[in-house]
Design a protein around this motif. Sequence first.
Motif, PDB file in Angstrom:
ATOM      1  N   THR A 165       4.870   9.958  -6.841  1.00  0.00           N
ATOM      2  CA  THR A 165       5.963  10.188  -7.787  1.00  0.00           C
ATOM      3  C   THR A 165       5.425  10.519  -9.167  1.00  0.00           C
ATOM      4  O   THR A 165       5.929  11.438  -9.838  1.00  0.00           O
ATOM      5  N   GLU A 166       4.411   9.799  -9.606  1.00  0.00           N
ATOM      6  CA  GLU A 166       3.819  10.088 -10.911  1.00  0.00           C
ATOM      7  C   GLU A 166       3.187  11.477 -10.926  1.00  0.00           C
ATOM      8  O   GLU A 166       3.331  12.212 -11.906  1.00  0.00           O
TER       9      GLU A 166
ATOM     10  N   THR B  59       0.837  -1.207   0.000  1.00  0.00           N
ATOM     11  CA  THR B  59       0.000   0.000   0.000  1.00  0.00           C
ATOM     12  C   THR B  59       0.868   1.252   0.000  1.00  0.00           C
ATOM     13  O   THR B  59       0.615   2.199  -0.751  1.00  0.00           O
ATOM     14  N   ARG B  60       1.919   1.251   0.832  1.00  0.00           N
ATOM     15  CA  ARG B  60       2.815   2.400   0.895  1.00  0.00           C
ATOM     16  C   ARG B  60       3.542   2.592  -0.436  1.00  0.00           C
ATOM     17  O   ARG B  60       3.688   3.722  -0.921  1.00  0.00           O
ATOM     18  N   ASP B  61       3.965   1.493  -1.057  1.00  0.00           N
ATOM     19  CA  ASP B  61       4.635   1.587  -2.356  1.00  0.00           C
ATOM     20  C   ASP B  61       3.704   2.132  -3.426  1.00  0.00           C
ATOM     21  O   ASP B  61       4.120   2.945  -4.267  1.00  0.00           O
ATOM     22  N   GLU B  62       2.450   1.698  -3.416  1.00  0.00           N
ATOM     23  CA  GLU B  62       1.481   2.218  -4.385  1.00  0.00           C
ATOM     24  C   GLU B  62       1.262   3.713  -4.178  1.00  0.00           C
ATOM     25  O   GLU B  62       1.182   4.478  -5.143  1.00  0.00           O
ATOM     26  N   ARG B  63       1.173   4.128  -2.910  1.00  0.00           N
ATOM     27  CA  ARG B  63       1.009   5.550  -2.612  1.00  0.00           C
ATOM     28  C   ARG B  63       2.230   6.344  -3.073  1.00  0.00           C
ATOM     29  O   ARG B  63       2.094   7.424  -3.660  1.00  0.00           O
ATOM     30  N   ASN B  64       3.426   5.810  -2.804  1.00  0.00           N
ATOM     31  CA  ASN B  64       4.655   6.486  -3.236  1.00  0.00           C
ATOM     32  C   ASN B  64       4.726   6.577  -4.752  1.00  0.00           C
ATOM     33  O   ASN B  64       5.157   7.596  -5.296  1.00  0.00           O
TER      34      ASN B  64
ATOM     35  N   GLU C 123       3.708  17.203 -12.584  1.00  0.00           N
ATOM     36  CA  GLU C 123       3.836  18.610 -12.204  1.00  0.00           C
ATOM     37  C   GLU C 123       5.139  19.206 -12.732  1.00  0.00           C
ATOM     38  O   GLU C 123       5.153  20.332 -13.226  1.00  0.00           O
ATOM     39  N   VAL C 124       6.231  18.464 -12.635  1.00  0.00           N
ATOM     40  CA  VAL C 124       7.521  18.955 -13.144  1.00  0.00           C
ATOM     41  C   VAL C 124       7.446  19.155 -14.648  1.00  0.00           C
ATOM     42  O   VAL C 124       7.925  20.156 -15.184  1.00  0.00           O
TER      43      VAL C 124
END
Length: 166
Positions: free
Chosen positions: A98-99, A89-94, A104-105
């Motif tokens: 990131t995406e 779950t944490r990896d999916e959130r990260n 945004e960048v």
Amino acid sequence: MDPDAFGRFAEGFARFMGTARFLGYMTVFVIIWIAWNFLAPDHLRFDPYAFIFLTLMLSLQASYAAPLILLAQNRQTDRDKVVIEQDRTRDERNLADTEFLTREVVALRIAMRDAATRDFVRSELRSLLDEMEERGLRVEGVGREDGDESAESPRTDPGRAGSSEG
């Protein structure tokens, strides 16, 4: 009986059985047992040479230890599954964060292509100054060196415009 309390007991027992201290205690116990039943006077011996009672005791211990160890392993497996799910779950959130930041960048980079940077404005002003000098306009109080930010705004001498004096 509370299954969680029994599970904690099983884990503690399994953890203890996996230590060098437990192996040392068991070794001392077996040595004392054999020494007592081999060296003690006949009327004090309770387990003659074949040590059948000792074998029975060790088998009994193994028959209880195996299920307790399995119970402790199952509880650990359940905890590992929860941790793995939390990590996923944490990896999916990260990944989602990131995406989002990547988008945004990219949007900022696209927006910055249309915005004039300080270096771009300076180069444009320098080229304008050069063009004005080529036309014979006199420019006073302008710093010509890079990094000179104390320069005043350009002033032209209208009397000098169009004259051929240099």
